[in-house]
Design an enzyme around this catalytic site. Structure first.
Site, PDB file in Angstrom:
ATOM      1  N   ASP A 531       0.930  -1.204   0.082  1.00  0.00           N
ATOM      2  CA  ASP A 531      -0.117  -0.264   0.022  1.00  0.00           C
ATOM      3  C   ASP A 531       0.934   1.133   0.136  1.00  0.00           C
ATOM      4  O   ASP A 531       1.683   1.583   0.975  1.00  0.00           O
ATOM      5  CB  ASP A 531      -0.954   0.020   1.295  1.00  0.00           C
ATOM      6  N   HIS A 532       0.868   1.761  -1.228  1.00  0.00           N
ATOM      7  CA  HIS A 532       1.845   3.000  -1.270  1.00  0.00           C
ATOM      8  C   HIS A 532       1.390   4.262  -0.454  1.00  0.00           C
ATOM      9  O   HIS A 532       2.264   5.142  -0.289  1.00  0.00           O
ATOM     10  CB  HIS A 532       1.734   3.686  -2.951  1.00  0.00           C
ATOM     11  N   ARG A 533       0.355   4.314   0.201  1.00  0.00           N
ATOM     12  CA  ARG A 533      -0.205   5.378   1.162  1.00  0.00           C
ATOM     13  C   ARG A 533       0.570   5.189   2.444  1.00  0.00           C
ATOM     14  O   ARG A 533       0.883   6.140   3.099  1.00  0.00           O
ATOM     15  CB  ARG A 533      -1.624   5.135   1.519  1.00  0.00           C
ATOM     16  N   VAL A 535       3.684   2.423   2.766  1.00  0.00           N
ATOM     17  CA  VAL A 535       5.038   1.773   2.426  1.00  0.00           C
ATOM     18  C   VAL A 535       5.415   2.453   1.212  1.00  0.00           C
ATOM     19  O   VAL A 535       4.857   2.591   0.140  1.00  0.00           O
ATOM     20  CB  VAL A 535       4.855   0.480   2.125  1.00  0.00           C
TER      21      VAL A 535
END
Length: 559
Positions: A531-533, A535
């Protein structure tokens, strides 16, 4: 039986307006002020109400007709013959008042809905809110101009919106905007100042600011407003009849586009959409020409609340149409299992709501595999099955301890991050009933032998459909291995609310350069989706590097 013909009242100076919706039918009993139809011009939309009560015996218009002031609309059989509106008398009074008003005399100049002041070579004109058909305040929803902007006569300056209609306020003359006296979102009433307009040239006789007790809009402004300035509907024309009809009043999205989204809807519907936080572009209108009604908003919100989270309804994504495949050939239709449908919903929700990124690496497991095979006799004696997965679980636990963000979750609507002090790892298991994810708890506190036994036990329960709900809850990270099935790699979908998942492919022996020569090494493909939010690439890179180092030399797991 006394018949009465209803005509179009004053529509604010517009040459003609289009009939966009008819709200009644022949035979209906209508009451005074009940809406009969909706007219829409390029500046405003309004309901035309009944000015008497009775039975509707004839409709004289149809949708799409262009009507001007005075055009006949419908014929009523009056309930009370004595209640015929005295239209002629009121018209005579209006004509008399206009002819007696000195401000309307030909050849005289003055300000338009404002006050003017002569300056050297120019005139400063204060533009006020024109007649809007109500004494109540309305919302100023858009400013179409800014200080210093040059406007032409008739250009829209601001957009006003009440619960019943929306209207543009145009420039009374050509000039330059010198000062804004209001801001978007303000509430204004008739006569309130909006802005100062500098008009080129001079005015022969500057008007004076009227007294507070001025009896009419004409004397308040110093001159009769010309037909080029559209006014709001008269109180009679804008009066609501009943909730169902007033909900249908609206304007085209071109003049009242706001943060609710661009859609064909009226002011009341747009206001409700803003309160609900619903983008109008996502709502399908069921009114004429796709007009969005309040009922459409209510239905949209209800479907969003009732639909499973992540479904197409709750995310306003058009559904894929069903196709009758039997017309192409023989087919067999099989009902999906509840587990299949639940997995699909969860995966769709995660894919649509989480910004996925996947990073790839290969772990050299040559020495680990040699060590594992050397333990086969001991595993047989213990009654265990020592697959690569227990080693992978142990290595993941150590890497998670070193990189705690991978073992966290968003909370409080994304405003906080919860770091888990425990290491519970889910493992995806393919079963005849569908995909299930049992959870191995406290992986960091267990030996490889304990993990091997627990993996066998949980996998057996999964295949026999005997897993308890508690055995599938609480994971902070998930491993999905396709190595036994095949495939070099894939991009797994994050199992929210976790923030990462590890995909494991099929190990293969490949030549690897050791600095002097190529040597055969067994490489295990790994793919980390996250999850780029939460990590970023650095977090994921450090985790994968640590994991590969541990798998290359399992002795690091005890450090």
């Amino acid at each position: 039986m006394t018949k009465h013909t209803i005509t179009v009242p004053d529509i604010g100076g517009s040459d003609a307006a289009e009939v966009v919706e008819i709200l009644v039918a022949v035979g209906d009993e209508v009451s005074i002020d009940q809406g009969l139809l909706v007219l829409e011009s390029d500046k405003a939309s309004m309901e035309i109400p009944a000015d008497a009560a009775g039975a509707l015996v004839e409709l004289l218009v149809k949708e799409g007709d262009q009507l001007a002031e005075g055009a006949p609309v419908a014929v009523l059989a009056l309930t009370d013959a004595s209640a015929v509106p005295d239209v002629a008398e009121s018209s005579d009074e209006d004509a008399t008042s206009k002819s007696d008003d000195p401000a309307s005399a030909p050849g005289e100049t003055g300000s338009l809905d404002g006050q003017s002041a002569q300056t050297a070579g120019a005139t400063l004109l204060t533009v006020n809110v024109p007649a809007i058909g109500t004494d109540e305040a309305v919302d100023l929803i858009e400013l179409e101009i800014e200080p210093g902007q040059v406007v032409s006569e008739g250009d829209t300056l601001v957009v006003l919106e009440s619960d019943k209609a929306s209207m543009d306020v145009p420039a009374p003359e050509s000039g330059t905007v010198r000062e804004l006296l209001v801001s978007a979102g303000a509430q204004v009433k008739e006569g309130d100042p909006l802005l100062v307009l500098e008009v080129a040239g001079t005015i022969a006789a500057p008007t004076q600011k009227p007294a507070e007790s001025s009896p009419s809009p004409q004397t308040q402004s110093g001159a009769v407003a010309p037909a080029a300035i559209p006014a709001a509907p008269t109180p009679a024309a804008a009066a609501p009849a009943k909730a169902s009809s007033s909900e249908r009043a609206g304007s085209t999205g071109g003049s009242t586009v706001d943060s609710s989204g661009d859609g064909y809807a009226g002011p009341a519907v747009r206001k409700l959409a803003r309160e609900f936080g619903v983008p109008l572009a996502a709502v399908r209108g069921t009114g004429p020409r796709g007009r969005i009604l309040k009922e459409d908003l209510h239905s949209f919100v209800q479907q969003a609340l009732e639909a499973p989270s992540g479904s197409s309804a709750s995310l306003a994504i058009a559904e894929i149409p069903d196709i009758d495949y039997s017309k192409f050939g023989a087919v067999e239709v099989v009902e999906r299992s509840r587990l299949d449908k639940l997995t699909a919903e969860n995966m769709q929700r995660s894919w649509l709501s989480v910004p996925h990124v996947t990073q790839f690496d290969d772990a050299d497991i040559t020495d680990m595999e040699a060590f594992r095979r050397s333990l086969k006799g001991e595993a047989d004696a213990r009654g265990s099955k020592l697959t690569p997965l227990p080693f992978l679980l142990k290595a993941v636990a150590v890497a998670l301890k070193a990189n705690p963000k991978i073992n966290s979750s968003l909370s409080d609507g994304g405003s906080t991050l919860t770091f888990k002090q425990y290491v519970h790892v889910g493992m995806a298991v393919d079963t005849p009933a569908g995909l299930v994810v049992p959870v191995v708890r406290d992986v960091d506190q267990k030996s490889v032998w304990e993990l091997a036994d627990e993996v066998m036990e949980l996998a057996g329960k999964a295949r026999d459909r005997k897993l308890k709900p508690v055995e599938m809850q609480g994971a902070g990270f998930t491993i999905s291995s396709l190595g036994a099935i095949g495939g070099r790699g894939f991009t797994p979908i994050v199992n929210t609310p976790e923030v990462a998942i590890l995909g494991v492919g099929r190990a293969d022996t490949q030549p690897v350069w050791n600095g002097e020569s190529f040597a055969p090494r067994k490489l295990l493909p790994l793919s980390l989706s996250y999850d780029h939010r939460v990590v970023n690439g650095g977090d994921a890179g450090r985790f994968l590097t640590a994991l590969c180092d541990i798998l290359k030399d399992m002795r690091r797991a005890i450090l």
